[in-house]
Design a protein around this motif. Structure first.
Motif, PDB file in Angstrom:
ATOM      1  N   GLU A 154       0.669  -0.819  -0.409  1.00 56.40           N
ATOM      2  CA  GLU A 154      -0.124  -0.063  -0.249  1.00 56.40           C
ATOM      3  C   GLU A 154       1.171   1.088  -0.198  1.00 56.40           C
ATOM      4  O   GLU A 154       0.297   2.644  -0.293  1.00 56.40           O
ATOM      5  CB  GLU A 154      -0.687  -0.166   1.306  1.00 56.40           C
ATOM      6  CG  GLU A 154      -1.932  -1.153   1.358  1.00 56.40           C
ATOM      7  CD  GLU A 154      -3.232  -0.900   1.874  1.00 56.40           C
ATOM      8  OE1 GLU A 154      -2.671  -0.605   3.342  1.00 56.40           O
ATOM      9  OE2 GLU A 154      -3.761  -2.103   2.724  1.00 56.40           O
ATOM     10  N   ASP A 162      -2.447   0.440  -7.084  1.00 56.61           N
ATOM     11  CA  ASP A 162      -3.558   1.057  -7.945  1.00 56.61           C
ATOM     12  C   ASP A 162      -2.835  -0.570  -9.343  1.00 56.61           C
ATOM     13  O   ASP A 162      -4.124  -1.043  -9.358  1.00 56.61           O
ATOM     14  CB  ASP A 162      -4.230   2.545  -8.796  1.00 56.61           C
ATOM     15  CG  ASP A 162      -5.344   2.859  -7.930  1.00 56.61           C
ATOM     16  OD1 ASP A 162      -5.215   1.804  -6.162  1.00 56.61           O
ATOM     17  OD2 ASP A 162      -4.995   3.864  -7.120  1.00 56.61           O
ATOM     18  N   ARG A 165      -3.977  -4.002  -8.374  1.00 56.78           N
ATOM     19  CA  ARG A 165      -5.182  -4.282  -8.536  1.00 56.78           C
ATOM     20  C   ARG A 165      -5.942  -4.468 -10.002  1.00 56.78           C
ATOM     21  O   ARG A 165      -6.718  -5.058 -10.101  1.00 56.78           O
ATOM     22  CB  ARG A 165      -6.074  -2.967  -7.757  1.00 56.78           C
ATOM     23  CG  ARG A 165      -5.678  -3.141  -6.007  1.00 56.78           C
ATOM     24  CD  ARG A 165      -6.121  -1.713  -5.615  1.00 56.78           C
ATOM     25  NE  ARG A 165      -6.437  -1.827  -4.289  1.00 56.78           N
ATOM     26  CZ  ARG A 165      -6.364  -0.743  -3.351  1.00 56.78           C
ATOM     27  NH1 ARG A 165      -6.411   0.665  -3.320  1.00 56.78           N
ATOM     28  NH2 ARG A 165      -5.762  -0.370  -1.584  1.00 56.78           N
ATOM     29  N   THR A 169      -7.908  -7.633 -11.731  1.00 59.50           N
ATOM     30  CA  THR A 169      -8.708  -7.027 -12.596  1.00 59.50           C
ATOM     31  C   THR A 169      -8.414  -8.109 -13.973  1.00 59.50           C
ATOM     32  O   THR A 169      -9.218  -8.661 -14.216  1.00 59.50           O
ATOM     33  CB  THR A 169      -9.677  -5.864 -12.618  1.00 59.50           C
ATOM     34  OG1 THR A 169      -9.690  -5.449 -11.492  1.00 59.50           O
ATOM     35  CG2 THR A 169     -10.453  -5.579 -13.034  1.00 59.50           C
ATOM     36  N   LEU A 180      -4.656 -11.614  -5.136  1.00 55.83           N
ATOM     37  CA  LEU A 180      -4.258 -10.461  -5.001  1.00 55.83           C
ATOM     38  C   LEU A 180      -4.287 -10.406  -3.338  1.00 55.83           C
ATOM     39  O   LEU A 180      -4.856 -10.463  -2.268  1.00 55.83           O
ATOM     40  CB  LEU A 180      -5.109  -9.078  -4.858  1.00 55.83           C
ATOM     41  CG  LEU A 180      -4.419  -7.852  -4.684  1.00 55.83           C
ATOM     42  CD1 LEU A 180      -3.444  -8.057  -5.062  1.00 55.83           C
ATOM     43  CD2 LEU A 180      -5.579  -7.178  -5.383  1.00 55.83           C
ATOM     44  N   GLU A 182      -2.466  -8.029  -0.134  1.00 54.16           N
ATOM     45  CA  GLU A 182      -2.032  -6.559  -0.373  1.00 54.16           C
ATOM     46  C   GLU A 182      -1.220  -6.559   0.620  1.00 54.16           C
ATOM     47  O   GLU A 182      -1.896  -6.631   2.182  1.00 54.16           O
ATOM     48  CB  GLU A 182      -2.974  -5.556  -0.080  1.00 54.16           C
ATOM     49  CG  GLU A 182      -3.809  -5.766  -1.318  1.00 54.16           C
ATOM     50  CD  GLU A 182      -5.057  -4.283  -1.767  1.00 54.16           C
ATOM     51  OE1 GLU A 182      -5.011  -3.302  -0.647  1.00 54.16           O
ATOM     52  OE2 GLU A 182      -5.587  -4.172  -3.079  1.00 54.16           O
TER      53      GLU A 182
END
Length: 210
Positions: A154, A162, A165, A169, A180, A182
């Motif tokens: 993060e 992002d 992510r 996706t 995923l 994090e």
């Protein structure tokens, strides 16, 4: 066999082959310890990226920090895939047991390989990964039966979370089985993430595909 590389055979014929893809500035020896930590019995195939950026080894060119040369990514990905196929023949590797393990730039070329050469890899563990093809939407290939572990920090200032992510996706939309993970840290591989990746790999069914 047009890449400088090292190869260590498996100590268990049922173990996977880990394709180790280093980060910027490293070489073919950098991730050997990571491969052993993930699966001490696995075969290890570890090539060296061919792009030289101010003396640092990379897998593909970038136009500037955080901006990738997509045409070069595509060309280099197919070149790497050709090497993997040749290595599988030379070392008599079961292609149904090929798992990419990449960190940062290495994770990005592994992600590109999943998207551009579907079926080459059984799965991939992508640490500090981003979406290398964000500037050009990848084709809607079928990644059913492909498992992917993605980790991202993060607080990563090099590859914003992002991006990870978005990659997750893209892979999920193409039917890959994606985990995923994090974490609150930066551009790194924390011990807890490594532990979970080891579990993920041990749970992954590998072998010849139909």
């Amino acid at each position: 066999m047009n890449f400088e590389h090292v190869f260590h055979p498996a100590s268990d014929p049922a173990a996977p082959t880990l394709l180790l893809l280093h980060g910027t500035g490293a070489d073919e020896h950098d991730l050997i310890g990571l491969g052993r930590a993930l699966d001490p019995k696995a075969a290890l195939l570890s090539p060296r990226g061919k792009v030289n950026e101010n003396g640092a080894n990379r897998w593909f060119r970038r136009l500037r920090e955080g901006v990738y040369d997509v045409d070069d990514i595509i060309e280099r990905t197919h070149e790497l895939a050709g090497f993997v196929e040749a290595a599988a023949d030379r070392y008599r590797l079961d292609r149904g047991r090929l798992i990419a393990v990449g960190f940062s730039n290495g994770a990005n070329i592994a992600a590109a390989t999943l998207l551009l050469r579907p079926g080459l890899l059984r799965g991939a563990a992508l640490f500090a990964a981003g979406a290398p093809l964000q500037e050009r939407e990848p084709e809607r290939v079928d990644l059913a039966g492909t498992s992917v572990f993605v980790s991202a920090g993060e607080a990563d200032m090099m590859i914003p979370i992002d991006q990870a992510r978005l990659l997750a996706t893209q892979l999920t939309e193409r039917s890959a089985d994606v985990e995923l993970r994090e974490h609150p840290g930066g551009h790194a591989l924390p011990p807890a993430v490594l532990g979970r990746a080891r579990e993920w790999l041990s749970e992954l069914p590998v072998g010849e595909r139909d």
